[in-house]
Design a protein around this motif. Sequence first.
Motif, PDB file in Angstrom:
ATOM      1  N   UNK A 148       0.856  -1.184   0.000  1.00 54.47           N
ATOM      2  CA  UNK A 148       0.000   0.000   0.000  1.00 54.47           C
ATOM      3  C   UNK A 148       0.893   1.235   0.000  1.00 54.47           C
ATOM      4  N   UNK A 149       0.763   2.073  -1.005  1.00 51.70           N
ATOM      5  CA  UNK A 149       1.621   3.240  -1.176  1.00 51.70           C
ATOM      6  C   UNK A 149       1.585   4.251  -0.044  1.00 51.70           C
ATOM      7  N   UNK A 150       0.530   4.248   0.767  1.00 49.81           N
ATOM      8  CA  UNK A 150       0.440   5.205   1.873  1.00 49.81           C
ATOM      9  C   UNK A 150       0.935   4.595   3.185  1.00 49.81           C
ATOM     10  N   UNK A 151       1.771   3.594   3.091  1.00 52.85           N
ATOM     11  CA  UNK A 151       2.438   3.001   4.259  1.00 52.85           C
ATOM     12  C   UNK A 151       3.942   3.199   4.089  1.00 52.85           C
ATOM     13  N   UNK A 152       4.410   4.461   4.223  1.00 56.99           N
ATOM     14  CA  UNK A 152       5.809   4.776   3.905  1.00 56.99           C
ATOM     15  C   UNK A 152       6.811   4.348   4.973  1.00 56.99           C
ATOM     16  N   UNK A 153       6.343   4.004   6.141  1.00 56.88           N
ATOM     17  CA  UNK A 153       7.267   3.685   7.232  1.00 56.88           C
ATOM     18  C   UNK A 153       7.512   2.182   7.349  1.00 56.88           C
ATOM     19  N   UNK A 154       7.325   1.468   6.252  1.00 54.89           N
ATOM     20  CA  UNK A 154       7.573   0.033   6.237  1.00 54.89           C
ATOM     21  C   UNK A 154       9.055  -0.215   6.535  1.00 54.89           C
ATOM     22  N   UNK A 155       9.319  -1.116   7.448  1.00 54.86           N
ATOM     23  CA  UNK A 155      10.702  -1.372   7.870  1.00 54.86           C
ATOM     24  C   UNK A 155      11.392  -2.364   6.934  1.00 54.86           C
ATOM     25  N   UNK A 156      12.711  -2.336   6.965  1.00 63.95           N
ATOM     26  CA  UNK A 156      13.501  -3.313   6.211  1.00 63.95           C
ATOM     27  C   UNK A 156      13.143  -4.726   6.649  1.00 63.95           C
ATOM     28  N   UNK A 157      12.914  -4.891   7.940  1.00 64.07           N
ATOM     29  CA  UNK A 157      12.583  -6.204   8.481  1.00 64.07           C
ATOM     30  C   UNK A 157      11.259  -6.720   7.913  1.00 64.07           C
ATOM     31  N   UNK A 158      10.279  -5.831   7.801  1.00 60.52           N
ATOM     32  CA  UNK A 158       8.987  -6.226   7.227  1.00 60.52           C
ATOM     33  C   UNK A 158       9.152  -6.586   5.767  1.00 60.52           C
ATOM     34  N   UNK A 159       9.891  -5.811   5.029  1.00 59.07           N
ATOM     35  CA  UNK A 159      10.120  -6.111   3.609  1.00 59.07           C
ATOM     36  C   UNK A 159      10.863  -7.435   3.470  1.00 59.07           C
ATOM     37  N   UNK A 160      11.837  -7.644   4.310  1.00 59.23           N
ATOM     38  CA  UNK A 160      12.633  -8.881   4.268  1.00 59.23           C
ATOM     39  C   UNK A 160      11.741 -10.102   4.473  1.00 59.23           C
ATOM     40  N   UNK A 161      10.772  -9.966   5.358  1.00 57.84           N
ATOM     41  CA  UNK A 161       9.919 -11.117   5.658  1.00 57.84           C
ATOM     42  C   UNK A 161       8.632 -11.024   4.920  1.00 57.84           C
TER      43      UNK A 161
END
Length: 161
Positions: A148-161
């Motif tokens: 979702x484009x309006x979730x800019x604070x996504x962490x590296x850890x979340x992306x990794x998993x």
Amino acid sequence: MTFFKTTKNHCFFVFLKYNKVNRLNNILICQVIIYKFEDNTNSIMNRFVIIVAGGSGQRMGSTIPKQFLNIHKEVILMKSISAFRLFDPAIQIVLALPEHHIAYWNELCSKNNFKIEHFVVQGGITRYQSVKNALETINTDGMVAIHDGVRPLVSRETIKH
């Protein structure tokens, strides 16, 4: 992107193998491939993120859609895209926007000197249709994440998993 994590820190990612859309039934046909993935994220051939940003800002009472507002002097959508590029410089970014927002987005990119490579696709009336339109632009096998484009604070850890 769907993933399953076992107790031994192994990850199993579900890959979509691209197939054409069955236009008669309007169904996206994908072959699911399960790939055992251990700690080396660089072993994946093709990685994509579809970022959907179709909001209008109505619920916020704003005349500017939320994805185009600034947070800490940066456009929210640009911050979302940057998070994925910083995580993986090779990831291919597909941005789904409503047709009437595409010109405005291009102006914002120019005005803010936003140079991160991404492909813009016309979104649909619903999120489902926007994701479907974006998936249709991916014509190779690989792992696809939807964000979702309006979730800019996504962490590296979340992306990794």
